[in-house]
Design a protein around this motif. Structure first.
Motif, mmCIF file in Angstrom:
data_model
loop_
_atom_site.group_PDB
_atom_site.id
_atom_site.type_symbol
_atom_site.label_atom_id
_atom_site.label_comp_id
_atom_site.label_asym_id
_atom_site.label_seq_id
_atom_site.Cartn_x
_atom_site.Cartn_y
_atom_site.Cartn_z
ATOM 1 N N ASP A 16 -1.897 -5.088 0.476
ATOM 2 C CA ASP A 16 -2.684 -3.694 0.791
ATOM 3 C C ASP A 16 -2.068 -2.567 0.858
ATOM 4 O OD1 ASP A 16 -5.120 -1.652 1.390
ATOM 5 O OD2 ASP A 16 -5.132 -2.802 3.380
ATOM 6 N N ARG A 17 -2.380 -2.035 -0.652
ATOM 7 C CA ARG A 17 -1.845 -0.819 -0.657
ATOM 8 C C ARG A 17 -2.390 0.687 0.049
ATOM 9 N NH1 ARG A 17 3.842 -0.837 -3.091
ATOM 10 N NH2 ARG A 17 3.605 -2.933 -4.278
ATOM 11 N N GLN A 18 -1.405 1.531 0.906
ATOM 12 C CA GLN A 18 -2.080 2.742 1.391
ATOM 13 C C GLN A 18 -0.170 3.173 1.893
ATOM 14 O OE1 GLN A 18 -5.204 3.213 2.275
ATOM 15 N NE2 GLN A 18 -5.950 1.940 2.378
ATOM 16 N N TRP A 19 -1.011 4.746 1.104
ATOM 17 C CA TRP A 19 0.463 5.827 0.929
ATOM 18 C C TRP A 19 1.007 6.253 2.526
ATOM 19 C CZ3 TRP A 19 -0.010 9.983 3.619
ATOM 20 C CH2 TRP A 19 -0.626 10.622 4.670
ATOM 21 N N ASP A 261 -8.362 9.142 1.974
ATOM 22 C CA ASP A 261 -7.109 9.463 2.219
ATOM 23 C C ASP A 261 -6.881 10.059 2.832
ATOM 24 O OD1 ASP A 261 -5.493 8.377 0.396
ATOM 25 O OD2 ASP A 261 -5.379 9.742 -1.133
ATOM 26 N N ILE A 262 -7.096 10.086 4.411
ATOM 27 C CA ILE A 262 -6.424 10.936 5.240
ATOM 28 C C ILE A 262 -5.935 9.421 6.243
ATOM 29 C CG2 ILE A 262 -8.401 12.745 5.697
ATOM 30 C CD1 ILE A 262 -9.664 11.238 7.476
ATOM 31 N N VAL A 263 -5.285 9.936 7.182
ATOM 32 C CA VAL A 263 -4.352 8.926 7.696
ATOM 33 C C VAL A 263 -5.384 9.300 9.491
ATOM 34 C CG1 VAL A 263 -2.547 10.104 8.179
ATOM 35 C CG2 VAL A 263 -2.422 8.150 8.483
ATOM 36 N N GLU A 327 -2.180 -9.092 10.657
ATOM 37 C CA GLU A 327 -3.197 -9.677 9.462
ATOM 38 C C GLU A 327 -3.980 -9.249 9.470
ATOM 39 O OE1 GLU A 327 -4.627 -13.400 8.303
ATOM 40 O OE2 GLU A 327 -3.083 -13.407 7.493
ATOM 41 N N ASP A 328 -4.425 -7.662 11.520
ATOM 42 C CA ASP A 328 -5.421 -6.710 11.228
ATOM 43 C C ASP A 328 -4.412 -5.806 11.606
ATOM 44 O OD1 ASP A 328 -7.436 -8.224 9.813
ATOM 45 O OD2 ASP A 328 -6.848 -9.745 11.980
ATOM 46 N N GLY A 329 -4.020 -4.734 11.016
ATOM 47 C CA GLY A 329 -3.701 -3.391 11.610
ATOM 48 C C GLY A 329 -2.450 -3.052 10.978
ATOM 49 N N TRP A 330 -1.522 -2.352 11.778
ATOM 50 C CA TRP A 330 -0.215 -1.849 11.107
ATOM 51 C C TRP A 330 0.179 -0.899 11.790
ATOM 52 C CZ3 TRP A 330 1.468 -3.044 6.889
ATOM 53 C CH2 TRP A 330 3.061 -2.315 5.807
ATOM 54 N N ASN A 331 1.181 -1.106 12.471
ATOM 55 C CA ASN A 331 2.230 -0.365 13.113
ATOM 56 C C ASN A 331 2.541 0.774 13.082
ATOM 57 O OD1 ASN A 331 3.286 -2.521 16.036
ATOM 58 N ND2 ASN A 331 3.147 -3.712 14.144
ATOM 59 N N ALA A 332 2.648 1.433 14.271
ATOM 60 C CA ALA A 332 3.467 3.123 14.280
ATOM 61 C C ALA A 332 4.761 2.798 14.822
ATOM 62 C CB ALA A 332 2.398 4.030 14.300
ATOM 63 N N LEU A 333 5.974 2.802 14.375
ATOM 64 C CA LEU A 333 7.508 2.309 14.593
ATOM 65 C C LEU A 333 8.009 4.101 15.217
ATOM 66 C CD1 LEU A 333 8.085 -0.080 12.066
ATOM 67 C CD2 LEU A 333 7.011 -0.309 14.355
ATOM 68 N N TYR A 489 5.537 -4.477 3.154
ATOM 69 C CA TYR A 489 4.388 -5.208 3.318
ATOM 70 C C TYR A 489 4.918 -6.782 3.960
ATOM 71 C CZ TYR A 489 1.748 -1.230 1.250
ATOM 72 O OH TYR A 489 1.758 -0.041 0.867
ATOM 73 N N GLY A 490 6.581 -6.604 4.119
ATOM 74 C CA GLY A 490 6.833 -8.345 4.001
ATOM 75 C C GLY A 490 6.647 -8.725 5.456
ATOM 76 N N ARG A 491 6.154 -10.274 5.608
ATOM 77 C CA ARG A 491 5.993 -11.014 6.654
ATOM 78 C C ARG A 491 7.332 -10.873 7.268
ATOM 79 N NH1 ARG A 491 4.010 -16.580 7.336
ATOM 80 N NH2 ARG A 491 5.379 -17.578 8.756
ATOM 81 N N TYR A 492 7.375 -10.807 8.953
ATOM 82 C CA TYR A 492 8.769 -10.795 10.071
ATOM 83 C C TYR A 492 8.641 -12.204 10.972
ATOM 84 C CZ TYR A 492 10.034 -9.521 14.170
ATOM 85 O OH TYR A 492 11.071 -9.576 15.526
ATOM 86 N N ASP A 493 9.555 -12.279 10.403
ATOM 87 C CA ASP A 493 9.686 -13.822 10.770
ATOM 88 C C ASP A 493 11.525 -13.721 11.896
ATOM 89 O OD1 ASP A 493 7.844 -15.707 10.131
ATOM 90 O OD2 ASP A 493 9.498 -15.213 8.214
ATOM 91 N N LEU A 494 11.319 -13.578 13.364
ATOM 92 C CA LEU A 494 12.403 -13.444 14.437
ATOM 93 C C LEU A 494 13.859 -14.567 13.655
ATOM 94 C CD1 LEU A 494 13.632 -11.546 16.738
ATOM 95 C CD2 LEU A 494 11.947 -13.561 18.231
ATOM 96 N N VAL A 495 14.577 -14.414 13.703
ATOM 97 C CA VAL A 495 15.860 -14.990 13.655
ATOM 98 C C VAL A 495 16.474 -14.919 14.753
ATOM 99 C CG1 VAL A 495 17.588 -15.464 12.181
ATOM 100 C CG2 VAL A 495 15.899 -14.456 11.294
ATOM 101 N N ALA A 496 16.931 -15.950 15.335
ATOM 102 C CA ALA A 496 17.992 -16.389 16.593
ATOM 103 C C ALA A 496 17.849 -16.386 17.277
ATOM 104 C CB ALA A 496 19.780 -16.077 15.902
ATOM 105 N N PRO A 497 15.806 -16.102 17.672
ATOM 106 C CA PRO A 497 15.648 -14.814 19.117
ATOM 107 C C PRO A 497 16.328 -14.956 20.408
ATOM 108 C CG PRO A 497 13.995 -17.601 18.869
ATOM 109 C CD PRO A 497 15.187 -17.279 17.625
ATOM 110 N N GLU A 498 17.215 -16.687 20.579
ATOM 111 C CA GLU A 498 17.911 -16.302 22.155
ATOM 112 C C GLU A 498 19.476 -15.965 21.929
ATOM 113 O OE1 GLU A 498 15.962 -18.129 24.104
ATOM 114 O OE2 GLU A 498 14.414 -18.341 23.266
ATOM 115 N N HIS A 499 19.843 -15.657 20.776
ATOM 116 C CA HIS A 499 21.121 -14.472 20.792
ATOM 117 C C HIS A 499 21.201 -13.047 22.043
ATOM 118 C CE1 HIS A 499 24.769 -12.852 19.779
ATOM 119 N NE2 HIS A 499 24.886 -14.034 18.707
ATOM 120 N N PRO A 500 22.100 -13.324 23.238
ATOM 121 C CA PRO A 500 21.416 -12.460 24.245
ATOM 122 C C PRO A 500 22.327 -11.349 23.092
ATOM 123 C CG PRO A 500 23.938 -14.248 24.384
ATOM 124 C CD PRO A 500 22.521 -14.264 22.997
#
Length: 569
Positions: A16-19, A261-263, A327-333, A489-500
């Motif tokens: 779902d492309r959005q500017w 086209d507003i945000v 799937e339902d939303g978008w993060n403001a980082l 737009y890519g999917r996020y997968d956590l790698v090595a979650p237990e690494h301190p």
């Protein structure tokens, strides 16, 4: 190493492309950005002079914090007139030049919408305290004797949330400073006046709103006492109140849906992932600023009680928000803004200032969401070594210092200096450091707030001249998001979650994958790619150190605060 923890649902290659999803956003705190007149206060003409700077940095969206007419009790978040510009900042013509200059450079403009409260000098409040119709019920008034507030609710700035008004002979509610009375959103006339003001700005070609503490608009009917054990007493009755969705749906129907086209970005203290999803999935908001990662260093006491934060908590929090809004939303980082301390001093390491600033910038630009860069972040600005209470200007900080100095167990500022230096909003509000000239090149006069004394070493001029600086690294990060859809737009997968010590994750979109590896400490831990992640070839897209052997990324030792981003086939 453990296999990656992934989002609960598989994302399609169709995006779902959005500017605003693809944008790099930048926040300006006008008072501290650039002074064009020499009076010590940043202004709109100063912003206009720096528009090419924003363009060179790769900015696509500018969030401009309040420039409206205000008595400045909370430096602009106490608005006296929504349709006028504070004379210190310039004129409406100056604002229009900034807007047009931004649009000429293909940079969108978002204004701050502050409608939970106004200034007590706003004409609405002045009429309301005198019970002049139709403004009598524009604010939240309650009967009571002076010295006996209607309930035990606390202001987010400390102390009672109620102030007795001698003119009206009643208490009014203010969740922030006493000069910021809360509007009564139950009154349809209040809402219509707000909607009319929003249309007024949207008709002047603003590209959306950042909505200040927008989930505080609805309060529990009857205004019951709050739980005295909570960090802010009464907050369960005024955060995400019972009519919040009703008010925002109405705002959307009456205003927002009529503009293309507003945000919209809602600042929402106390909102959970599930709550945010309800606001942004089918609601009127596009993104939400939450505060969960801003509370990772919170102790068990009041808002000024801090502890060391844990990387495991940071990973868990970001992962929960990344997967929860997949799937339902978008993060403001974000990791800092005008209300938060500098991220290098909080989440990085001043000893490794440049390296850790780049590491944190990598995190913000490679997670799923829109990165919001706060002015000075792109050069690695740090917290300030404040030495006395008299150096602060922020009302929240000053209220805290005042309350603490009244306590018998606090002998002086030295007893609270560590917490104040760490947490004060003034850390983010010291003037932008443009050069090694006096006052960091911010002003030729006396700055309204002292410049961080490290400006001779930390400034824009030097950073732009150094190809290995934080500034140039941020420019490459902006380019990287433009060049690689997987980082947007890519999917996020956590790698090595237990690494301190290492925070690593995989971004995936169709056949394209990107691996991000971040060492959050000054040690040199080893990274081992889990066997479950297969790939053919790997290219190093970006790193904050020189990497002699850029591929393959199966296993390697990381240097202090090292960040690497690989593309995997």
């Amino acid at each position: 190493m453990d296999p990656p923890a992934s989002a609960s649902a598989t994302e399609s290659e169709e995006v779902d492309r959005q500017w605003w999803k693809e944008a790099t956003a930048y926040e300006i705190y006008p008072r501290s950005f650039y002074d064009s007149t020499g009076n010590g206060v940043g202004d709109l003409p100063g912003i206009y002079e720096k528009l090419d700077y924003l363009d060179d940095l790769g900015v696509d969206l500018l969030w401009l914090t309040p420039v409206y007419d205000s008595p400045l009790a909370d430096f602009g978040y106490d608005i006296r007139d929504y349709r006028s510009i504070l004379p210190e900042y310039g004129t409406m013509d100056d604002w229009e030049r900034v807007r047009d200059g931004l649009h000429d450079r293909d940079i969108r403009l978002v204004m701050d919408l502050v409608v939970n409260h106004t200034s007590d000098e706003h004409t609405w409040f002045q009429q309301s305290r005198r019970e002049v119709d139709p403004y009598t019920d524009y604010y939240i008034w309650r009967e009571g004797e002076s010295g006996d507030p209607p309930n035990n609710w606390e202001s987010l700035f400390g102390g009672s949330a109620w102030t007795y008004d001698e003119v009206r002979g009643e208490y009014y509610l203010h969740l922030f400073d006493e000069k910021q009375p809360d509007l009564d959103w139950r009154n349809p006339a209040v809402r219509e006046d707000v909607y009319e003001m929003m249309r007024w700005w949207l008709d002047r070609d603003v590209d959306g709103f950042r909505m200040d503490v927008v989930n505080l608009l609805s309060k529990t009917e009857g205004f019951p006492d709050g739980d005295a054990g909570s960090v802010v007493t009464g907050s369960e009755h005024f955060i995400n109140g019972p009519r919040m969705h009703e008010y925002l749906r109405e705002m959307d129907e009456r205003v927002l849906s009529n503009y293309d086209d507003i945000v919209t970005v809602g600042e929402m203290p106390g909102v959970s992932v599930d709550g945010a999803r309800e606001y942004v999935s089918d609601g009127p908001l596009d993104m939400v600023f939450h505060f969960e990662h801003m509370r990772l260093d919170a102790g068990e006491g009041d808002a000024w009680d801090f502890r060391d934060w844990e990387l495991s908590d940071l990973k868990e929090t970001f992962t929960r928000w990344q997967t929860g809004l997949a799937e339902d939303g978008w993060n403001a980082l974000y990791l800092n803004n005008h209300d938060q301390p500098r991220m290098v001093s909080r989440f990085g390491d001043e000893e490794y200032r440049v390296t850790s600033a780049k590491l944190l910038g990598t995190l913000l630009h490679t997670l799923r969401g829109t990165p919001f860069v706060y002015q000075g972040e792109e050069i690695g600005m740090t917290n300030v070594p404040f030495e006395s209470a008299g150096q602060f200007a922020d009302v929240e900080t000053l209220r805290y210092v005042e309350r603490m100095l009244e306590r018998d167990d606090v002998e002086g500022f030295a007893d609270i200096s560590e917490a104040v230096r760490y947490g004060s909003r003034d850390n983010a509000r010291t003037p932008m450091q443009w050069s090694d000239e006096p006052n960091g090149g911010f002003t030729t006069g006396e700055p309204w707030l002292a410049v961080n004394p490290n400006y001779p070493e930390v400034n824009v001029e030097d950073a732009r001249a150094d190809p290995n600086s934080v500034w140039h690294y941020y420019r490459r990060l902006a380019d990287l998001r433009e060049e690689h859809d997987v980082l947007v737009y890519g999917r996020y997968d956590l790698v090595a979650p237990e690494h301190p010590q290492i925070y690593s994750y995989l971004r995936s979109l169709g056949d394209e994958r990107a691996l991000v590896v971040l060492n959050f400490f000054g040690d040199e831990p080893r990274f081992d790619l889990p066997e479950s992640i297969e790939y053919g070839e790997a290219d190093l897209l970006l790193a904050n150190y020189d990497v002699e052997r850029p591929a393959p990324p199966d296993a390697f030792d990381l240097r202090p605060y090292e960040a690497r981003v690989y593309r995997l086939d």
